[in-house]
Structure formats: structure tokens, C-alpha cells
Scaffold this motif. Structure first.
Motif, PDB file in Angstrom:
ATOM      1  N   ALA A 231      15.675  34.088  15.834  1.00  0.00           N
ATOM      2  CA  ALA A 231      16.266  33.141  16.781  1.00  0.00           C
ATOM      3  C   ALA A 231      16.306  33.727  18.184  1.00  0.00           C
ATOM      4  N   ASP A 232      16.647  34.995  18.305  1.00  0.00           N
ATOM      5  CA  ASP A 232      16.744  35.642  19.625  1.00  0.00           C
ATOM      6  C   ASP A 232      15.387  35.766  20.296  1.00  0.00           C
ATOM      7  N   THR A 233      14.346  36.022  19.517  1.00  0.00           N
ATOM      8  CA  THR A 233      13.024  36.266  20.096  1.00  0.00           C
ATOM      9  C   THR A 233      12.152  35.016  20.153  1.00  0.00           C
ATOM     10  N   GLY A 234      12.411  34.043  19.274  1.00  0.00           N
ATOM     11  CA  GLY A 234      11.540  32.878  19.175  1.00  0.00           C
ATOM     12  C   GLY A 234      10.234  33.183  18.448  1.00  0.00           C
ATOM     13  N   ALA A 235      10.207  34.210  17.626  1.00  0.00           N
ATOM     14  CA  ALA A 235       8.975  34.619  16.948  1.00  0.00           C
ATOM     15  C   ALA A 235       8.519  33.558  15.947  1.00  0.00           C
ATOM     16  N   THR A 236       7.249  33.204  16.014  1.00  0.00           N
ATOM     17  CA  THR A 236       6.628  32.286  15.055  1.00  0.00           C
ATOM     18  C   THR A 236       5.338  32.886  14.473  1.00  0.00           C
ATOM     19  N   LEU A 237       5.126  34.176  14.683  1.00  0.00           N
ATOM     20  CA  LEU A 237       3.930  34.879  14.224  1.00  0.00           C
ATOM     21  C   LEU A 237       4.349  36.176  13.553  1.00  0.00           C
TER      22      LEU A 237
END
Length: 367
Positions: A231-237
Motif C-alpha cells: 500500500a505504501d509503495t503502490g507496487a504491482t510488479l
């Protein structure tokens, strides 16, 4: 100039016997664009172990004369069919001193180069200059031995992120030499990075490097910690070197849980956020298990450095290589647990150590 060499070779027979041995070879004179290099350092990477031992049953490892042998399980033999009877040289990368060269490269004799292209577990390597990086004057062979596989993989992850429109990365397991390089790259470039490690000591290691998001898969709070870091980073990979088991599935499910927080209503197909998981290693050789709680906007695939380099614009690859050369003793420095000779690489006790794949342990062959 003595062109007699000794190479570490791996062979699988039709009856399922793997044989690892040293094979004498005589190399030709270097032609235009070629260098003859005395190999002085070559790291043992997981990808090297895959060629050296394949799917062999390591409990069956036996010394036979000057060679090591092991049995290949019957169930694994169909996948080995293409290499039966071939004596394959081992070692993806290395570094050493140029001892002879084609006429156009004679000025490089005496210089050290880093090399990429196989057959590095040898006393000598004949190689094209375009598969080398010229090391600075005074550089040690160990400094340049691992300038391709891990550094270009870490940079390749970042390039893949950009090419595919993601903004942050999840990496597991993240305390390896490669993982530490990725931490430094993402720090320098302001990229969000979620590091999954396996112990409190590894958490401390990466936090000591300045990593912000480090989650411990052995902790009771792992699932919650992972979701909050995503959630903090927005990582989707994600990039997963474990391969077997549920790590990629766990990460995709965490990404979906985070994406669902922003949904304004129920959708039986889940969020529309694309979640991409790449498996790039096989530390666990068991099946990759996906538990489908991540909707329908997802993809899982394999990521291999060699394929990435082949499909990437040559100018981009050259810029990556130049970046690695500039930062060889900082961002892309590797640290080694032990140094071993070619002969020691065939000692069963030493084999047991360098095939353990323990985080933080890296072996260097010094032929």
C-alpha cells in the motif's frame, strides 16, 4: 603463448548419470575482435548450479576417479533429453587478464576484463571483446567477476518496471547479493521497493543498507506487513527467485487486497488493477502454487536475463553495462564467502557448501 586450458564440464548420459569433470582443451589463436583471457575469478551463481548438476539427486553424489557423478531421477530425464551425451562447459561470467589478442586488440594485452558468455570455469577463455567490459587499471579480478548476471538482472527488473508501466517492485528473497544491489538502485532512483526476507537478521541487514520496506516472511505479522508495504509503495510488479511454493501467489493476493481498498463497489471479477508476477529463479524446485484470490487482472510469467537482453534495445543494454562499470565497487559490488580452485569445485564437501544456496553466501572460483 601456451593455449592449453582446463575446463569444468558437465555431462549427462543416456542411462541417467551426471558426470562433472575437468577436461583438457586447446584453444585457437585469437582472431580479429577476440581476446584470450587467463581466468582469475568466476562466481558460482544459482544459474551455474543448474547447468552443473541439473536435477541430479545430490544424495547420490559419488567420487569416481577425477570426476563427480550423481544419478538423475527417472522422472527428470525427459527434460534432459536435449543435452544427453554433450560435454557442456560451465560458468556464466568471470574476469581475468588478457594474455593474447587479435591484431586489432593487441593494446589490451595485460589488461583485465570482465566477461559474460559461458565456459568461465576454466584456466583460459577465448572471447569476443563485445562480450567483455574493460576494467579500470588496477582493478582486481574479484571486483569484475560478477559484473553481468546480478547487476544486469537488478537493472533489468527496473527497466521491466518502466517498460510495463509499473511504479514499484516487490522482490523475494531480497537479502541476496542481487537483492542488495536492487536496494541500492531503488534508493538512488527513488523507486518504491518491498523487500521480502526470511529472518530478523536479514531485516537488519537490509535496513542497514537504508531499505525502507522490509518484511519478514517468518513473522506472524507477515501478511499484514506485506499488505501495508505494498500500500505504501503502490507496487504491482513482483520478482520471485524462490519459484516453488506460494510466494508469487501470496504477493499477488496482497496486491489485490490493497487494490480492493480503492474499489467503490463489489465486482465479482476483482479489481481492474493489473498485478504482474515474474518467477526468475528456482531456489525451491517444487511446483509453483497459485491460490486464486487475486481477481482476473493478473499475469504470471518467467523472467530470464538472457531473454531480456535479447529483446531490449542495444543502446539501453549498453547504457546498463556502462552503469555497472562505473559503479562496480559501490552499487554493484559483490562479497564472497570463500574462494575455491577448479579442483576444489569437485570436492564433495565443498560442493555441499556452494550448492546450499544460503542467503549471503557466495563462492568464487579462482582457477
Amino acid at each position: 603463448m601456451d593455449r592449453d586450458s582446463l575446463e569444468l564440464r558437465s555431462t549427462i548420459t543416456a542411462d541417467g548419470l551426471l558426470r562433472l569433470h575437468l577436461e583438457p582443451t586447446r584453444l585457437p589463436e585469437p582472431g580479429p575482435g577476440q581476446l584470450l583471457v587467463r581466468v582469475e575469478a568466476a562466481p558460482v551463481n544459482p544459474s551455474d548450479l543448474g547447468l552443473m548438476f541439473g536435477p541430479a539427486d545430490m544424495d547420490s553424489l559419488t567420487v569416481e576417479g577425477q570426476a563427480l557423478t550423481a544419478r538423475i531421477p527417472d522422472r527428470a530425464m525427459p527434460a534432459m533429453r536435449a543435452r544427453i551425451g554433450q560435454s557442456l562447459p560451465v560458468g556464466n561470467e568471470g574476469a581475468g587478464t588478457v594474455v593474447a589478442a587479435g591484431a586489432d586488440l593487441a593494446h589490451l594485452v595485460g589488461r583485465r576484463v570482465a566477461m559474460f558468455g559461458g565456459a568461465m570455469y576454466a584456466r583460459l577463455r577465448l572471447i569476443a571483446m563485445h562480450d567483455c567490459i574493460l576494467l579500470p587499471e588496477g582493478a582486481e579480478a574479484a571486483d569484475g567477476a560478477a559484473l553481468f548476471v546480478n547487476p544486469l538482472t537488478a537493472l533489468g527488473f527496473v527497466q521491466t518496471m518502466r517498460d510495463e508501466g509499473h511504479s514499484a517492485i516487490v522482490h523475494a528473497p531480497a537479502a541476496s547479493n542481487l537483492g542488495q544491489m536492487l536496494v541500492r538502485i531503488c534508493q538512488d532512483e527513488g523507486i518504491g521497493l518491498v523487500n521480502i526476507v526470511r529472518s530478523p537478521d536479514q531485516v537488519a541487514l537490509l535496513r542497514g543498507l537504508g531499505a525502507t520496506h522490509v518484511v519478514d516472511s517468518s513473522a506472524d505479522s507477515f501478511a499484514d506487513d506485506l499488505r501495508e508495504a505494498i500500500a505504501d509503495t503502490g507496487a504491482t510488479l513482483s520478482f520471485d527467485a524462490i519459484g516453488g511454493g506460494e510466494m508469487t501467489s501470496t504477493v499477488l493476493n496482497a496486491m489485490e487486497a490493497v487494490a480492493a481498498r480503492s474499489m467503490t463497489g463489489y465486482d465479482r471479477y476483482g479489481s481492474a488493477v493489473l498485478k504482474q508476477g515474474y518467477v526468475y529463479g528456482g531456489l525451491d524446485t517444487g511446483p509453483t502454487v497459485l491460490r486464486r484470490g487475486f481477481g482476473f487482472s493478473w499475469a504470471v510469467g518467467g523472467w530470464l536475463l538472457f531473454h531480456f537482453l535479447q529483446r531490449t534495445d542495444p543502446a539501453t543494454v549498453q547504457a546498463m553495462r556502462e552503469c555497472v562499470a562505473r559503479q562496480m565497487t559501490t552499487t554493484f559490488a559483490s562479497h564472497y564467502t570463500a574462494r575455491i580452485t577448479l579442483a576444489q569445485a569437485l570436492d564433495p564437501a565443498v560442493v555441499a557448501a556452494y550448492t546450499r544456496k544460503s542467503t549471503g553466501e557466495k563462492y568464487l572460483i579462482t582457477p
